[in-house]
Design a protein around this motif. Structure first.
Motif, PDB file in Angstrom:
ATOM      1  N   PHE A  13      -9.444  12.716   5.735  1.00  0.00           N
ATOM      2  CA  PHE A  13      -8.434  13.068   4.727  1.00  0.00           C
ATOM      3  C   PHE A  13      -7.438  11.925   4.577  1.00  0.00           C
ATOM      4  O   PHE A  13      -7.265  11.086   5.457  1.00  0.00           O
ATOM      5  CB  PHE A  13      -7.724  14.390   5.041  1.00  0.00           C
ATOM      6  CG  PHE A  13      -6.877  14.390   6.292  1.00  0.00           C
ATOM      7  CD1 PHE A  13      -5.613  13.804   6.332  1.00  0.00           C
ATOM      8  CD2 PHE A  13      -7.329  15.024   7.446  1.00  0.00           C
ATOM      9  CE1 PHE A  13      -4.828  13.820   7.467  1.00  0.00           C
ATOM     10  CE2 PHE A  13      -6.558  15.054   8.592  1.00  0.00           C
ATOM     11  CZ  PHE A  13      -5.308  14.445   8.602  1.00  0.00           C
ATOM     12  N   HIS A  14      -6.797  11.891   3.429  1.00  0.00           N
ATOM     13  CA  HIS A  14      -5.713  10.968   3.138  1.00  0.00           C
ATOM     14  C   HIS A  14      -4.675  11.745   2.334  1.00  0.00           C
ATOM     15  O   HIS A  14      -4.969  12.224   1.251  1.00  0.00           O
ATOM     16  CB  HIS A  14      -6.209   9.763   2.340  1.00  0.00           C
ATOM     17  CG  HIS A  14      -5.160   8.704   2.130  1.00  0.00           C
ATOM     18  ND1 HIS A  14      -5.333   7.657   1.254  1.00  0.00           N
ATOM     19  CD2 HIS A  14      -3.926   8.524   2.693  1.00  0.00           C
ATOM     20  CE1 HIS A  14      -4.273   6.880   1.270  1.00  0.00           C
ATOM     21  NE2 HIS A  14      -3.396   7.395   2.133  1.00  0.00           N
ATOM     22  N   LYS A  15      -3.517  11.914   2.902  1.00  0.00           N
ATOM     23  CA  LYS A  15      -2.359  12.621   2.368  1.00  0.00           C
ATOM     24  C   LYS A  15      -2.350  14.079   2.822  1.00  0.00           C
ATOM     25  O   LYS A  15      -3.362  14.776   2.757  1.00  0.00           O
ATOM     26  CB  LYS A  15      -2.263  12.537   0.846  1.00  0.00           C
ATOM     27  CG  LYS A  15      -2.033  11.111   0.340  1.00  0.00           C
ATOM     28  CD  LYS A  15      -1.809  11.094  -1.163  1.00  0.00           C
ATOM     29  CE  LYS A  15      -1.579   9.671  -1.653  1.00  0.00           C
ATOM     30  NZ  LYS A  15      -1.380   9.625  -3.127  1.00  0.00           N
TER      31      LYS A  15
ATOM     32  N   VAL B  17      -4.730  -0.805   4.230  1.00  0.00           N
ATOM     33  CA  VAL B  17      -5.376  -0.135   5.359  1.00  0.00           C
ATOM     34  C   VAL B  17      -6.519   0.790   4.941  1.00  0.00           C
ATOM     35  O   VAL B  17      -7.619   0.723   5.522  1.00  0.00           O
ATOM     36  CB  VAL B  17      -4.339   0.596   6.231  1.00  0.00           C
ATOM     37  CG1 VAL B  17      -5.003   1.553   7.220  1.00  0.00           C
ATOM     38  CG2 VAL B  17      -3.478  -0.421   6.984  1.00  0.00           C
ATOM     39  N   PRO B  18      -6.343   1.690   3.957  1.00  0.00           N
ATOM     40  CA  PRO B  18      -7.468   2.556   3.598  1.00  0.00           C
ATOM     41  C   PRO B  18      -8.731   1.789   3.205  1.00  0.00           C
ATOM     42  O   PRO B  18      -9.845   2.147   3.614  1.00  0.00           O
ATOM     43  CB  PRO B  18      -6.917   3.393   2.441  1.00  0.00           C
ATOM     44  CG  PRO B  18      -5.443   3.447   2.691  1.00  0.00           C
ATOM     45  CD  PRO B  18      -5.121   2.082   3.220  1.00  0.00           C
ATOM     46  N   GLN B  19      -8.576   0.711   2.409  1.00  0.00           N
ATOM     47  CA  GLN B  19      -9.742  -0.066   1.997  1.00  0.00           C
ATOM     48  C   GLN B  19     -10.352  -0.808   3.184  1.00  0.00           C
ATOM     49  O   GLN B  19     -11.585  -0.894   3.315  1.00  0.00           O
ATOM     50  CB  GLN B  19      -9.342  -1.065   0.902  1.00  0.00           C
ATOM     51  CG  GLN B  19     -10.518  -1.866   0.344  1.00  0.00           C
ATOM     52  CD  GLN B  19     -11.591  -0.965  -0.255  1.00  0.00           C
ATOM     53  OE1 GLN B  19     -11.301  -0.144  -1.129  1.00  0.00           O
ATOM     54  NE2 GLN B  19     -12.833  -1.102   0.206  1.00  0.00           N
ATOM     55  N   VAL B  20      -9.513  -1.339   4.057  1.00  0.00           N
ATOM     56  CA  VAL B  20     -10.015  -2.037   5.238  1.00  0.00           C
ATOM     57  C   VAL B  20     -10.824  -1.089   6.116  1.00  0.00           C
ATOM     58  O   VAL B  20     -11.915  -1.424   6.591  1.00  0.00           O
ATOM     59  CB  VAL B  20      -8.840  -2.649   6.033  1.00  0.00           C
ATOM     60  CG1 VAL B  20      -9.290  -3.061   7.432  1.00  0.00           C
ATOM     61  CG2 VAL B  20      -8.267  -3.846   5.287  1.00  0.00           C
TER      62      VAL B  20
ATOM     63  N   PRO C  45       1.725  10.348   3.333  1.00  0.00           N
ATOM     64  CA  PRO C  45       0.559   9.453   3.162  1.00  0.00           C
ATOM     65  C   PRO C  45      -0.413   9.396   4.342  1.00  0.00           C
ATOM     66  O   PRO C  45      -1.337   8.584   4.340  1.00  0.00           O
ATOM     67  CB  PRO C  45       1.216   8.077   2.948  1.00  0.00           C
ATOM     68  CG  PRO C  45       2.641   8.332   2.647  1.00  0.00           C
ATOM     69  CD  PRO C  45       2.985   9.577   3.378  1.00  0.00           C
ATOM     70  N   MET C  46      -0.239  10.226   5.355  1.00  0.00           N
ATOM     71  CA  MET C  46      -1.062  10.113   6.563  1.00  0.00           C
ATOM     72  C   MET C  46      -2.557  10.127   6.247  1.00  0.00           C
ATOM     73  O   MET C  46      -3.019  10.869   5.389  1.00  0.00           O
ATOM     74  CB  MET C  46      -0.721  11.241   7.528  1.00  0.00           C
ATOM     75  CG  MET C  46      -1.554  11.167   8.794  1.00  0.00           C
ATOM     76  SD  MET C  46      -1.086  12.375  10.002  1.00  0.00           S
ATOM     77  CE  MET C  46      -2.577  12.393  10.985  1.00  0.00           C
ATOM     78  N   TRP C  47      -3.291   9.327   7.020  1.00  0.00           N
ATOM     79  CA  TRP C  47      -4.747   9.150   6.846  1.00  0.00           C
ATOM     80  C   TRP C  47      -5.423   9.409   8.190  1.00  0.00           C
ATOM     81  O   TRP C  47      -4.923   9.033   9.245  1.00  0.00           O
ATOM     82  CB  TRP C  47      -4.999   7.708   6.404  1.00  0.00           C
ATOM     83  CG  TRP C  47      -6.384   7.351   5.918  1.00  0.00           C
ATOM     84  CD1 TRP C  47      -6.769   7.176   4.624  1.00  0.00           C
ATOM     85  CD2 TRP C  47      -7.534   7.048   6.726  1.00  0.00           C
ATOM     86  NE1 TRP C  47      -8.090   6.802   4.562  1.00  0.00           N
ATOM     87  CE2 TRP C  47      -8.596   6.725   5.843  1.00  0.00           C
ATOM     88  CE3 TRP C  47      -7.773   7.043   8.092  1.00  0.00           C
ATOM     89  CZ2 TRP C  47      -9.859   6.380   6.293  1.00  0.00           C
ATOM     90  CZ3 TRP C  47      -9.039   6.716   8.547  1.00  0.00           C
ATOM     91  CH2 TRP C  47     -10.068   6.393   7.643  1.00  0.00           C
TER      92      TRP C  47
ATOM     93  N   MET D   6       0.718   3.580  -1.537  1.00  0.00           N
ATOM     94  CA  MET D   6       0.113   3.155  -2.801  1.00  0.00           C
ATOM     95  C   MET D   6       0.570   1.763  -3.230  1.00  0.00           C
ATOM     96  O   MET D   6       0.319   1.351  -4.351  1.00  0.00           O
ATOM     97  CB  MET D   6       0.484   4.161  -3.897  1.00  0.00           C
ATOM     98  CG  MET D   6       0.063   5.596  -3.586  1.00  0.00           C
ATOM     99  SD  MET D   6      -1.728   5.792  -3.506  1.00  0.00           S
ATOM    100  CE  MET D   6      -2.152   5.568  -5.239  1.00  0.00           C
ATOM    101  N   GLY D   7       1.239   1.013  -2.335  1.00  0.00           N
ATOM    102  CA  GLY D   7       1.751  -0.296  -2.703  1.00  0.00           C
ATOM    103  C   GLY D   7       0.666  -1.349  -2.798  1.00  0.00           C
ATOM    104  O   GLY D   7      -0.469  -1.158  -2.331  1.00  0.00           O
ATOM    105  N   GLN D   8       1.012  -2.487  -3.396  1.00  0.00           N
ATOM    106  CA  GLN D   8       0.044  -3.568  -3.577  1.00  0.00           C
ATOM    107  C   GLN D   8      -0.441  -4.142  -2.250  1.00  0.00           C
ATOM    108  O   GLN D   8      -1.542  -4.687  -2.175  1.00  0.00           O
ATOM    109  CB  GLN D   8       0.673  -4.679  -4.422  1.00  0.00           C
ATOM    110  CG  GLN D   8       0.942  -4.264  -5.869  1.00  0.00           C
ATOM    111  CD  GLN D   8       1.507  -5.417  -6.696  1.00  0.00           C
ATOM    112  OE1 GLN D   8       1.614  -6.539  -6.207  1.00  0.00           O
ATOM    113  NE2 GLN D   8       1.857  -5.121  -7.938  1.00  0.00           N
TER     114      GLN D   8
END
Length: 402
Positions: A270-272, A257-260, A280-282, A251-253
């Motif tokens: 899934f995420h988490k 990766v998720p947005q990319v 935090p695995m995606w 969740m850091g600034q």
């Protein structure tokens, strides 16, 4: 947030089996066999001599004959000869075809030669069919030597060769790219500043993959810049069957990766996951069905998630079975309060009864990968329990898949 079981099921549901390809026998070791292998011939394919000596008719020996004229010699690899008379013998070597008309082999140590004759020790007790490896006694033609789905070993290569296979049907090797993200990472062998850390996750993940036969695995490092990530992850995604990313999924600034992945049209499944380490695995799939695993950047989390999710998925897609958990007894009590599945590193020992016992080896933090070197694998402790007493039975996963 998914449970460990639900996350595993979601990954399995997204898998397809990689296609079958043919490789030369010499290149087949370590690959996953895709078809049953049947015996080409009886084994042995003929009555095989197992001792250097002479081949005779046992009926003549039983009637008292101890001197035999040498009719011929039969070496391994020679076409079968035939003994015409009971008064004669054929000299035979280990591995030779048993000559027709004979049914007993007398060891050379029990004989002496005198000119063109062989004399057998008078008190030697010979039996019919001795020192003969009977045709088909190992297996018959058409017997299943190897079943599909096994990883081919050196011994398996011998069986494949015995079945006459110059080409072997195996699972296609996926093209796997491992990407480490983070401005703080510095490759081994290059100067490092006080505020930086060595890049360890990527090399370790590649090694874990290659140990399981996934040889088309390579690693690259990207800085935490969204445009850089999107460009290079996109390039690797287009040219790979599997992407394994490490870092940038929390969740850091700078966790882009998720947005990319979303921008690259990778479908998030899934995420988490309700676990520690590795929460935090995606996981998702790319536009062409590529498997995309985005693992946390902390080393213990990354390596545990790779072992627990990535390797089993790749093995399943290769048409083989991952190594299952074994049941062990806890060697010491352990308490874990959070309502999460706990993946707890442990060392294995065997008690006086041969029962496996697991000694918990907690890490200092999820960055303490030094501790993992002294462990054999990890325990999976249930999320709905807090206290795990000594001698309780728990599932244990080896780091190695074989």
């Amino acid at each position: 947030m998914l449970s460990v079981t639900a996350a595993t099921d979601a990954i399995l549901a997204a898998l397809t089996t990689w296609p079958e390809v043919s490789v030369p026998l010499a290149m087949s070791s370590g690959r996953v066999l895709r078809q049953n292998v049947l015996a080409e011939r009886d084994q042995p394919p003929f009555d095989r001599v197992t001792m250097d000596g002479i081949a005779v008719r046992h009926s003549a020996y039983a009637a008292g004959r101890r001197e035999f004229a040498i009719a011929a010699s039969q070496h391994a690899g020679d076409p079968a000869l035939s003994l015409a008379t009971a008064e004669a013998c054929i000299e035979v070597m280990t591995g030779a075809v048993l000559p027709a008309g004979t049914d007993c082999v007398i060891p050379v140590e029990r004989t002496t030669r005198a000119g063109g004759n062989i004399h057998v020790e008078p008190d030697y007790d010979a039996t019919a069919r001795q020192f003969i490896h009977a045709r088909g006694s190992d297996h018959r033609q058409g017997y299943c030597l190897l079943e599909a789905g096994r990883r081919i070993s050196a011994i398996d290569v011998a069986l494949l060769a015995s079945a006459g296979l110059a080409e072997v049907p195996v699972s296609k090797l996926p093209r796997i790219r491992v990407i480490s993200t983070g401005n703080e990472l510095v490759a081994p062998g290059t100067p490092i500043e006080a505020h930086q850390i060595r890049m360890s996750n990527g090399p370790a993940i590649v090694a874990m993959l290659q140990q399981q036969g996934f040889s088309d695995s390579a690693h690259l490092h990207l800085r935490d810049e969204q445009s850089v990530l999107e460009k290079h992850i996109g390039e690797q995604l287009a040219d790979s069957d599997v992407l394994v990313l490490s870092g940038g999924v929390s969740m850091g600034q700078a966790d882009f990766v998720p947005q990319v992945l979303s921008n690259l049209r990778v479908r998030k499944i899934f995420h988490k996951v309700s676990q520690r380490p590795g929460k935090p695995m995606w996981f998702g799939t790319g536009p062409q069905g590529q498997l995309v695993f985005a693992l946390p950047g902390n080393p213990v989390s990354a390596l545990t998630c790779c072992r627990h999710y990535v390797l089993p998925a790749l093995l399943t897609a290769s048409a083989t079975s991952p190594r299952a958990a074994v049941t062990v007894r806890l060697a010491a009590p352990f308490r874990f309060a959070p309502a999460l599945t706990c993946f707890l590193p442990a060392q294995l020992t065997a008690d006086e009864n041969g029962q496996l016992r697991a000694q918990p080896v907690p890490t200092n933090t999820s960055g303490d990968f030094t501790t993992l070197a002294s462990t054999d694998g990890y325990l999976q402790l249930a999320a709905d329990e807090t206290d795990f007493p000594a001698d309780s039975l728990q599932p244990f996963f080896h780091w190695a898949q074989s």
